[in-house]
Design an enzyme around this catalytic site. Structure first.
Site, mmCIF file in Angstrom:
data_model
loop_
_atom_site.group_PDB
_atom_site.id
_atom_site.type_symbol
_atom_site.label_atom_id
_atom_site.label_comp_id
_atom_site.label_asym_id
_atom_site.label_seq_id
_atom_site.Cartn_x
_atom_site.Cartn_y
_atom_site.Cartn_z
ATOM 1 N N THR A 21 -37.727 -11.102 -19.742
ATOM 2 C CA THR A 21 -37.192 -10.309 -20.843
ATOM 3 C C THR A 21 -35.752 -9.862 -20.590
ATOM 4 O O THR A 21 -35.253 -9.904 -19.467
ATOM 5 C CB THR A 21 -38.065 -9.062 -21.084
ATOM 6 O OG1 THR A 21 -38.042 -8.236 -19.920
ATOM 7 C CG2 THR A 21 -39.498 -9.450 -21.413
ATOM 8 N N ASP A 22 -35.118 -9.415 -21.669
ATOM 9 C CA ASP A 22 -33.774 -8.847 -21.552
ATOM 10 C C ASP A 22 -33.881 -7.324 -21.585
ATOM 11 O O ASP A 22 -34.985 -6.764 -21.562
ATOM 12 C CB ASP A 22 -32.853 -9.386 -22.658
ATOM 13 C CG ASP A 22 -33.336 -9.066 -24.063
ATOM 14 O OD1 ASP A 22 -34.188 -8.155 -24.231
ATOM 15 O OD2 ASP A 22 -32.873 -9.719 -25.003
ATOM 16 N N PHE A 23 -32.754 -6.639 -21.656
ATOM 17 C CA PHE A 23 -32.749 -5.178 -21.595
ATOM 18 C C PHE A 23 -33.503 -4.529 -22.748
ATOM 19 O O PHE A 23 -33.936 -3.390 -22.649
ATOM 20 C CB PHE A 23 -31.307 -4.654 -21.545
ATOM 21 C CG PHE A 23 -30.553 -4.851 -22.837
ATOM 22 C CD1 PHE A 23 -30.546 -3.854 -23.804
ATOM 23 C CD2 PHE A 23 -29.878 -6.028 -23.093
ATOM 24 C CE1 PHE A 23 -29.874 -4.036 -25.001
ATOM 25 C CE2 PHE A 23 -29.200 -6.217 -24.280
ATOM 26 C CZ PHE A 23 -29.198 -5.216 -25.246
ATOM 27 N N SER A 24 -33.707 -5.261 -23.843
ATOM 28 C CA SER A 24 -34.407 -4.694 -25.003
ATOM 29 C C SER A 24 -35.922 -4.817 -24.905
ATOM 30 O O SER A 24 -36.637 -4.270 -25.735
ATOM 31 C CB SER A 24 -33.920 -5.389 -26.282
ATOM 32 O OG SER A 24 -34.366 -6.739 -26.300
ATOM 33 N N PHE A 26 -37.446 -7.740 -25.170
ATOM 34 C CA PHE A 26 -37.808 -8.999 -25.800
ATOM 35 C C PHE A 26 -37.550 -10.143 -24.826
ATOM 36 O O PHE A 26 -36.711 -10.032 -23.930
ATOM 37 C CB PHE A 26 -36.973 -9.244 -27.066
ATOM 38 C CG PHE A 26 -37.274 -8.286 -28.180
ATOM 39 C CD1 PHE A 26 -38.475 -8.358 -28.872
ATOM 40 C CD2 PHE A 26 -36.359 -7.315 -28.542
ATOM 41 C CE1 PHE A 26 -38.756 -7.484 -29.907
ATOM 42 C CE2 PHE A 26 -36.633 -6.430 -29.570
ATOM 43 C CZ PHE A 26 -37.833 -6.511 -30.257
#
Length: 143
Positions: A21-24, A26
């Site tokens: 995942t990324d920082f969000s 997602f």
């Protein structure tokens, strides 16, 4: 008809981890490339054995992605159970065209069309006949 839902589609279940995942929260877009690479690898492993064996047996046969078109439709999140569907959509002399989808249940998250070339010593070569036969879907009695 959806090209990856047929009985001949290979299915690879996966879980989304924090590292995907990324920082969000997602799934990072490049993670889908890894998921789909695993799907293609497992499809080929099921049909022709380990790719490392094909390369190591003296023939030096490798598969390389020549072209990939992606359509990102919906996001996946950490801990989601997803499934990569992979099937052959067209065979040419030295390449195979694969249709792939990443799904969460019935939801299609990412759709991809992938062209994979068969290469030896840096040059495209004809797909081995055994692999070609294995990738050719059976013709139904109604066709």
């Amino acid at each position: 008809m959806d090209p990856t839902t047929g009985a001949d589609a290979h299915r690879l279940p996966l879980r989304v981890y924090y590292e995907d995942t990324d920082f969000s929260g997602f799934v990072y877009h490049a993670s889908y490339l890894r998921f789909m690479e695993r799907g293609r690898t497992e499809l080929l492993r099921g049909l022709a054995g380990d790719q490392s064996d094909l390369h190591a047996d003296g023939t030096g046969l490798v598969f390389v992605v020549r072209k990939m078109t992606l359509d990102f439709l919906k996001p996946a999140r950490m801990d989601d159970l997803i499934e990569v569907h992979t099937r052959s959509s067209e065979l040419r002399g030295a390449s195979m065209h694969l249709a792939q989808e990443v799904r969460r249940g019935e939801d299609v998250l990412v759709r991809a069309e992938v062209v994979v070339a068969c290469v030896r010593s840096g040059r495209a070569i004809r797909l081995p006949d055994t692999l070609r036969r294995a990738l050719t879907p059976p013709v139904s009695a109604s066709a």
